[in-house]
Motif scaffolding. Structure first.
Motif, PDB file in Angstrom:
ATOM      1  N   GLN A  24      -7.268   0.175   2.592  1.00  0.00           N
ATOM      2  CA  GLN A  24      -6.087  -0.649   2.367  1.00  0.00           C
ATOM      3  C   GLN A  24      -5.316  -0.900   3.661  1.00  0.00           C
ATOM      4  O   GLN A  24      -4.864  -2.016   3.929  1.00  0.00           O
ATOM      5  CB  GLN A  24      -5.177   0.010   1.326  1.00  0.00           C
ATOM      6  CG  GLN A  24      -5.738   0.055  -0.077  1.00  0.00           C
ATOM      7  CD  GLN A  24      -5.875  -1.319  -0.700  1.00  0.00           C
ATOM      8  OE1 GLN A  24      -6.905  -1.988  -0.542  1.00  0.00           O
ATOM      9  NE2 GLN A  24      -4.844  -1.755  -1.397  1.00  0.00           N
ATOM     10  N   LEU A  28      -4.709  -4.387   5.729  1.00  0.00           N
ATOM     11  CA  LEU A  28      -3.357  -4.854   6.036  1.00  0.00           C
ATOM     12  C   LEU A  28      -3.227  -5.244   7.508  1.00  0.00           C
ATOM     13  O   LEU A  28      -2.703  -6.315   7.836  1.00  0.00           O
ATOM     14  CB  LEU A  28      -2.340  -3.772   5.691  1.00  0.00           C
ATOM     15  CG  LEU A  28      -0.897  -4.034   6.118  1.00  0.00           C
ATOM     16  CD1 LEU A  28      -0.328  -5.224   5.365  1.00  0.00           C
ATOM     17  CD2 LEU A  28      -0.039  -2.807   5.905  1.00  0.00           C
ATOM     18  N   ASP A  32      -2.432  -8.953   8.578  1.00  0.00           N
ATOM     19  CA  ASP A  32      -1.059  -9.144   9.073  1.00  0.00           C
ATOM     20  C   ASP A  32      -0.809  -8.231  10.263  1.00  0.00           C
ATOM     21  O   ASP A  32      -0.072  -7.245  10.164  1.00  0.00           O
ATOM     22  CB  ASP A  32      -0.040  -8.842   7.980  1.00  0.00           C
ATOM     23  CG  ASP A  32      -0.165  -9.786   6.801  1.00  0.00           C
ATOM     24  OD1 ASP A  32       0.031 -10.995   7.005  1.00  0.00           O
ATOM     25  OD2 ASP A  32      -0.467  -9.320   5.690  1.00  0.00           O
ATOM     26  N   PRO A  37       5.123  -3.258   6.582  1.00  0.00           N
ATOM     27  CA  PRO A  37       5.480  -3.583   5.192  1.00  0.00           C
ATOM     28  C   PRO A  37       6.833  -3.001   4.807  1.00  0.00           C
ATOM     29  O   PRO A  37       7.144  -1.863   5.153  1.00  0.00           O
ATOM     30  CB  PRO A  37       4.363  -2.941   4.369  1.00  0.00           C
ATOM     31  CG  PRO A  37       3.251  -2.722   5.313  1.00  0.00           C
ATOM     32  CD  PRO A  37       3.868  -2.487   6.649  1.00  0.00           C
ATOM     33  N   THR A  40       7.628  -5.572  -1.769  1.00  0.00           N
ATOM     34  CA  THR A  40       6.758  -6.589  -2.362  1.00  0.00           C
ATOM     35  C   THR A  40       7.555  -7.510  -3.282  1.00  0.00           C
ATOM     36  O   THR A  40       8.627  -7.154  -3.765  1.00  0.00           O
ATOM     37  CB  THR A  40       5.617  -5.969  -3.188  1.00  0.00           C
ATOM     38  OG1 THR A  40       6.193  -5.231  -4.280  1.00  0.00           O
ATOM     39  CG2 THR A  40       4.768  -5.049  -2.342  1.00  0.00           C
ATOM     40  N   TRP A  45       3.129  -8.645  -0.438  1.00  0.00           N
ATOM     41  CA  TRP A  45       4.076  -8.455   0.653  1.00  0.00           C
ATOM     42  C   TRP A  45       4.818  -9.748   0.920  1.00  0.00           C
ATOM     43  O   TRP A  45       4.233 -10.808   0.988  1.00  0.00           O
ATOM     44  CB  TRP A  45       3.348  -8.017   1.931  1.00  0.00           C
ATOM     45  CG  TRP A  45       2.638  -6.714   1.798  1.00  0.00           C
ATOM     46  CD1 TRP A  45       1.307  -6.494   1.913  1.00  0.00           C
ATOM     47  CD2 TRP A  45       3.224  -5.451   1.505  1.00  0.00           C
ATOM     48  NE1 TRP A  45       1.015  -5.173   1.708  1.00  0.00           N
ATOM     49  CE2 TRP A  45       2.175  -4.507   1.458  1.00  0.00           C
ATOM     50  CE3 TRP A  45       4.527  -5.009   1.273  1.00  0.00           C
ATOM     51  CZ2 TRP A  45       2.386  -3.168   1.198  1.00  0.00           C
ATOM     52  CZ3 TRP A  45       4.738  -3.675   1.009  1.00  0.00           C
ATOM     53  CH2 TRP A  45       3.685  -2.772   0.971  1.00  0.00           C
TER      54      TRP A  45
END
Length: 213
Positions: A24, A28, A32, A37, A40, A45
């Motif tokens: 994950q 991410l 990005d 982050p 959400t 996001w």
């Protein structure tokens, strides 16, 4: 018959969760890059919305440091350093009470690995900055809401001050951290062990007024 938890081998589930977490985070940072982050919206996001406060920017690189410690993969260390470095100026950030979340997750792991005195100095400065939130009359570190506000969350950050105290022989820093902990126990922890999230003080007298959440 239900097996006791101690008899259950959880390692396969833990390993699977650890691999999933790496997948994950890797996805991410590829999708990005250099994005931290925050929250959400409808499960995704959201980049353009206003952030309440930037209190959780240490969690992403903190995970990267854990991945490196666990796997030894140099790619994770490279990413961990890349995402940790931009946090350094926030060692002087007086707008939040969450400097422990920023620096214990990142620079503390980094310093523990390298023993670099420059990294230790970042941690010390962050601890000193957090200590500036101390309200002597009430004996607590105030939250970002204002000088009258005490959050239970600050107990998860107060270690930042203890760290600085232990490396500078700063008796005053240690006293601030200890007084904050004692005040928090007195006004936010209930008799059944649960806690309120926030307590409010009279800033003129230092008197505790009430639990607000």
């Amino acid at each position: 018959m239900i097996e006791p938890l101690s008899a259950i081998d959880l390692r396969p589930q833990l390993e699977a969760a650890f691999l999933f977490a790496q997948k994950q985070v890797k996805r991410l940072v590829e999708k990005d890059p250099d994005f931290y982050p925050m929250y959400t919206q409808e499960g995704r996001w959201r980049h353009g919305g206003e952030a309440w406060t930037h209190w959780c920017d240490g969690f992403l690189p903190g995970m990267m440091w854990i991945f490196f410690e666990r796997t030894g993969d140099p790619a994770w260390r490279k990413l961990a350093e890349q995402y940790s470095r931009p946090l350094e100026p926030r060692k002087h950030d007086r707008s939040i009470h969450d400097l422990g979340f920023l620096f214990l997750s990142t620079y503390h792991r980094w310093q523990r690995l390298t023993k670099d005195p420059a990294l230790e100095q970042v941690l010390i400065e962050a601890g000193r900055t957090l200590a500036l939130r101390f309200q002597p009359k009430g004996g607590y570190l105030c939250s970002f809401i204002g000088p009258e506000s005490l959050f239970i969350d600050i107990m998860m950050n107060v270690g930042m001050i203890f760290y600085a105290a232990g490396r500078t022989e700063g008796r005053e820093l240690a006293d601030i951290a200890m007084r904050h902990g004692l005040t928090t126990r007195r006004v936010l922890v209930r008799s059944d062990g649960s806690t309120a999230h926030e307590g409010l003080f009279d800033t003129e007298t230092g008197a505790f007024l009430r639990q607000s959440t």
